[in-house]
Design a protein around this motif. Structure first.
Motif, mmCIF file in Angstrom:
data_model
loop_
_atom_site.group_PDB
_atom_site.id
_atom_site.type_symbol
_atom_site.label_atom_id
_atom_site.label_comp_id
_atom_site.label_asym_id
_atom_site.label_seq_id
_atom_site.Cartn_x
_atom_site.Cartn_y
_atom_site.Cartn_z
ATOM 1 N N ALA A 1 -63.166 51.812 -39.036
ATOM 2 C CA ALA A 1 -61.763 51.774 -39.448
ATOM 3 C C ALA A 1 -60.862 52.067 -38.264
ATOM 4 C CB ALA A 1 -61.494 52.799 -40.556
ATOM 5 N N LYS A 2 -59.614 51.622 -38.407
ATOM 6 C CA LYS A 2 -58.539 52.010 -37.504
ATOM 7 C C LYS A 2 -57.416 52.595 -38.346
ATOM 8 C CE LYS A 2 -55.593 50.502 -33.681
ATOM 9 N NZ LYS A 2 -55.257 49.406 -32.738
ATOM 10 N N VAL A 3 -56.973 53.793 -37.978
ATOM 11 C CA VAL A 3 -55.944 54.490 -38.744
ATOM 12 C C VAL A 3 -54.661 54.511 -37.928
ATOM 13 C CG1 VAL A 3 -55.310 56.613 -39.932
ATOM 14 C CG2 VAL A 3 -57.715 55.930 -39.806
ATOM 15 N N THR A 4 -53.689 53.741 -38.354
ATOM 16 C CA THR A 4 -52.414 53.694 -37.639
ATOM 17 C C THR A 4 -51.313 54.209 -38.559
ATOM 18 O OG1 THR A 4 -52.047 51.404 -38.334
ATOM 19 C CG2 THR A 4 -53.124 51.755 -36.203
ATOM 20 N N MET A 5 -50.517 55.122 -38.030
ATOM 21 C CA MET A 5 -49.366 55.649 -38.753
ATOM 22 C C MET A 5 -48.203 55.740 -37.774
ATOM 23 S SD MET A 5 -50.947 58.591 -41.247
ATOM 24 C CE MET A 5 -49.485 58.538 -42.291
ATOM 25 N N PRO A 6 -47.022 55.295 -38.149
ATOM 26 C CA PRO A 6 -45.870 55.364 -37.252
ATOM 27 C C PRO A 6 -45.630 56.788 -36.764
ATOM 28 C CG PRO A 6 -45.359 54.022 -39.180
ATOM 29 C CD PRO A 6 -46.679 54.674 -39.449
ATOM 30 N N GLY A 7 -45.451 56.926 -35.445
ATOM 31 C CA GLY A 7 -45.149 58.233 -34.878
ATOM 32 C C GLY A 7 -46.370 59.057 -34.519
ATOM 33 N N TYR A 8 -47.585 58.482 -34.670
ATOM 34 C CA TYR A 8 -48.802 59.237 -34.394
ATOM 35 C C TYR A 8 -49.682 58.525 -33.379
ATOM 36 C CZ TYR A 8 -47.655 62.287 -38.261
ATOM 37 O OH TYR A 8 -47.012 63.189 -39.073
ATOM 38 N N GLY A 9 -50.382 59.352 -32.607
ATOM 39 C CA GLY A 9 -51.293 58.835 -31.593
ATOM 40 C C GLY A 9 -52.736 59.039 -31.980
ATOM 41 N N ALA A 10 -53.494 59.736 -31.118
ATOM 42 C CA ALA A 10 -54.940 59.800 -31.249
ATOM 43 C C ALA A 10 -55.391 60.757 -32.353
ATOM 44 C CB ALA A 10 -55.559 60.225 -29.924
ATOM 45 N N ILE A 11 -56.571 60.447 -32.880
ATOM 46 C CA ILE A 11 -57.284 61.321 -33.811
ATOM 47 C C ILE A 11 -58.145 62.274 -32.984
ATOM 48 C CG2 ILE A 11 -59.000 61.422 -35.662
ATOM 49 C CD1 ILE A 11 -58.233 58.418 -36.212
ATOM 50 N N SER A 12 -58.191 63.536 -33.395
ATOM 51 C CA SER A 12 -59.096 64.482 -32.722
ATOM 52 C C SER A 12 -60.070 65.054 -33.745
ATOM 53 C CB SER A 12 -58.317 65.565 -31.984
ATOM 54 O OG SER A 12 -57.399 66.224 -32.852
ATOM 55 N N ARG A 13 -59.795 66.221 -34.277
ATOM 56 C CA ARG A 13 -60.725 66.851 -35.207
ATOM 57 C C ARG A 13 -60.726 66.170 -36.571
ATOM 58 N NH1 ARG A 13 -58.585 71.169 -32.113
ATOM 59 N NH2 ARG A 13 -60.182 72.501 -31.161
ATOM 60 N N MET A 14 -61.819 66.394 -37.311
ATOM 61 C CA MET A 14 -61.997 65.777 -38.618
ATOM 62 C C MET A 14 -62.703 66.751 -39.546
ATOM 63 S SD MET A 14 -63.460 62.202 -37.058
ATOM 64 C CE MET A 14 -64.515 63.186 -35.973
ATOM 65 N N ALA A 15 -62.557 66.525 -40.857
ATOM 66 C CA ALA A 15 -63.275 67.317 -41.859
ATOM 67 C C ALA A 15 -63.582 66.421 -43.048
ATOM 68 C CB ALA A 15 -62.456 68.525 -42.293
ATOM 69 N N ILE A 16 -64.769 66.579 -43.626
ATOM 70 C CA ILE A 16 -65.189 65.771 -44.764
ATOM 71 C C ILE A 16 -65.414 66.683 -45.961
ATOM 72 C CG2 ILE A 16 -67.636 65.871 -44.146
ATOM 73 C CD1 ILE A 16 -65.870 62.745 -45.543
ATOM 74 N N SER A 17 -65.020 66.239 -47.152
ATOM 75 C CA SER A 17 -65.212 67.038 -48.358
ATOM 76 C C SER A 17 -66.685 67.048 -48.748
ATOM 77 C CB SER A 17 -64.363 66.474 -49.497
ATOM 78 O OG SER A 17 -64.785 65.155 -49.828
ATOM 79 N N PRO A 18 -67.119 68.055 -49.514
ATOM 80 C CA PRO A 18 -68.534 68.149 -49.892
ATOM 81 C C PRO A 18 -69.074 66.902 -50.592
ATOM 82 C CG PRO A 18 -67.450 70.220 -50.339
ATOM 83 C CD PRO A 18 -66.367 69.259 -49.930
ATOM 84 N N LYS A 19 -68.253 66.248 -51.405
ATOM 85 C CA LYS A 19 -68.697 65.033 -52.098
ATOM 86 C C LYS A 19 -68.473 63.770 -51.272
ATOM 87 C CE LYS A 19 -68.113 66.719 -56.833
ATOM 88 N NZ LYS A 19 -67.410 66.518 -58.135
ATOM 89 N N SER A 20 -67.966 63.938 -50.059
ATOM 90 C CA SER A 20 -67.708 62.814 -49.142
ATOM 91 C C SER A 20 -66.741 61.801 -49.728
ATOM 92 C CB SER A 20 -69.026 62.120 -48.765
ATOM 93 O OG SER A 20 -69.881 63.005 -48.081
ATOM 94 N N ASN A 21 -65.803 62.266 -50.561
ATOM 95 C CA ASN A 21 -64.811 61.341 -51.115
ATOM 96 C C ASN A 21 -63.431 61.516 -50.498
ATOM 97 O OD1 ASN A 21 -64.231 63.815 -52.224
ATOM 98 N ND2 ASN A 21 -64.033 63.092 -54.325
ATOM 99 N N ARG A 22 -63.331 62.427 -49.530
ATOM 100 C CA ARG A 22 -62.048 62.643 -48.858
ATOM 101 C C ARG A 22 -62.309 63.070 -47.417
ATOM 102 N NH1 ARG A 22 -59.625 65.872 -52.410
ATOM 103 N NH2 ARG A 22 -58.263 64.292 -53.324
ATOM 104 N N LEU A 23 -61.603 62.424 -46.497
ATOM 105 C CA LEU A 23 -61.694 62.739 -45.080
ATOM 106 C C LEU A 23 -60.322 63.182 -44.592
ATOM 107 C CD1 LEU A 23 -63.381 62.529 -42.353
ATOM 108 C CD2 LEU A 23 -62.424 60.213 -42.148
ATOM 109 N N VAL A 24 -60.278 64.286 -43.851
ATOM 110 C CA VAL A 24 -59.015 64.755 -43.265
ATOM 111 C C VAL A 24 -59.101 64.600 -41.755
ATOM 112 C CG1 VAL A 24 -57.569 66.775 -42.828
ATOM 113 C CG2 VAL A 24 -58.386 66.300 -45.134
ATOM 114 N N LEU A 25 -58.082 63.995 -41.177
ATOM 115 C CA LEU A 25 -57.986 63.786 -39.743
ATOM 116 C C LEU A 25 -56.867 64.639 -39.165
ATOM 117 C CD1 LEU A 25 -58.016 59.861 -39.701
ATOM 118 C CD2 LEU A 25 -60.008 61.398 -39.656
ATOM 119 N N VAL A 26 -57.046 65.068 -37.928
ATOM 120 C CA VAL A 26 -55.964 65.667 -37.149
ATOM 121 C C VAL A 26 -55.425 64.580 -36.226
ATOM 122 C CG1 VAL A 26 -55.337 67.400 -35.432
ATOM 123 C CG2 VAL A 26 -57.006 67.957 -37.222
#
Length: 302
Positions: A270-295
């Motif tokens: 995947a490529k995650v693009t959002m206006p006003g944002y640059g690079a992704i660094s840290r990440m976290a995945i939920s226990p059921k792997s149904n949600r990913l959080v990016l910094v």
């Protein structure tokens, strides 16, 4: 720590400080994910901001499928641990300290504490435990510091200790502190359903396509042997495990996975693009792997 830690404080994250701009401003972005026939994917159009401000919101970690902890700074440059509920959208202070700063929150193996690297009044960096029932915090390993990053195995923390070089240690007891590796990267990750702690070996690197690349290694805390999972994604330093055999890394705004059992190369998912944002660094995945959080780092300039 004062008695007001026994209460839950809900706050608005509308903060800002010029002191924070020099170290960068980061927001937390949530993505919905799914697994089908062993394949992990991002649901298109699911990106949602959790935080949206000038400041430091970083180092996310899921304590269950609905709640996440992270480190956040206020307008005075103080860092505290916050709890976020995806169901309610509410933020809760886990800590509220004016003379200490807390980073790198994780849930302990026993599930009773949020652990955090705490910079104390004398600038000591040690591991503290903050009860999830908002009781009084406890200092862990009073003689081990300065702690940088860490993860848990069998109720013991494997810790990256600052130094030249830094050392990854595992205190089996006060008298038996084992050095697992030296000159490791900031991602210290327990491999799911194993007794292995994994890390980037920065002692030797190669350059691929003009980018520094390191090996991903593991130390088995039961077998006392080291193993190698091949090279990390070039130009990246943060990784997480999606499951026992799947690694996730990010470079710029792109996400890549690697299946270690298949000796797979890194594959872009995947490529995650959002206006006003640059690079992704840290990440976290939920226990059921149904949600990913990016910094993601904010590009906007004030």
């Amino acid at each position: 720590m004062k008695k007001h830690f026994l209460f839950i404080f809900l706050i608005s994250l509308v903060l800002g400080s010029q002191n924070l701009y020099a170290q960068g401003s980061y927001d937390l972005i949530s993505l919905e994910t799914k697994k089908f026939l062993g394949q992990f994917s991002i649901i298109p159009g699911s990106a949602k901001k959790i935080t949206d401000r000038q400041g430091y919101d970083n180092q996310p970690f899921f304590i269950n499928d609905d709640q996440m902890v992270f480190s956040s700074s206020d307008e005075k440059g103080n860092f505290d641990i916050f709890l976020y509920s995806f169901e309610s959208g509410k933020f809760t202070n886990m800590t509220r300290t004016s003379t200490k700063n807390e980073y790198s929150p994780l849930l302990t193996d026993c599930g009773k504490y949020i652990s955090a690297v705490t910079v104390e009044e004398d600038n000591s960096k040690r591991l503290w435990l903050y009860p999830i029932n908002f009781g009084e915090p406890e200092l862990l390993y009073d003689d081990i510091e300065p702690v940088n990053y860490y993860d848990w195995y069998n109720n013991i923390a494997a810790m990256n200790i600052e130094g030249e070089p830094n050392k990854l240690i595992y205190p089996r007891s006060r008298e038996n502190v084992v050095t697992l590796a030296e000159n490791v990267g900031r991602s210290i990750q327990k491999r799911p359903k194993t007794s292995q702690v994994t890390f980037l070996d920065k002692g030797a690197n190669v350059v691929i396509n003009g980018k520094d690349t390191y090996e991903i290694k593991a130390y088995d805390l039961e077998e006392n042997v080291q193993s190698n999972f091949g090279v990390a994604l070039s130009g990246a330093v943060d990784f997480i495990w999606l499951d026992k055999n799947t690694l996730l890394m990010a470079r710029d705004q792109e996400l890549f996975i690697k299946k270690i059992k298949k000796s797979q190369d890194w594959v872009k998912i995947a490529k995650v693009t959002m206006p006003g944002y640059g690079a992704i660094s840290r990440m976290a995945i939920s226990p059921k792997s149904n949600r990913l959080v990016l910094v993601m780092e904010r590009n906007e300039k004030e």
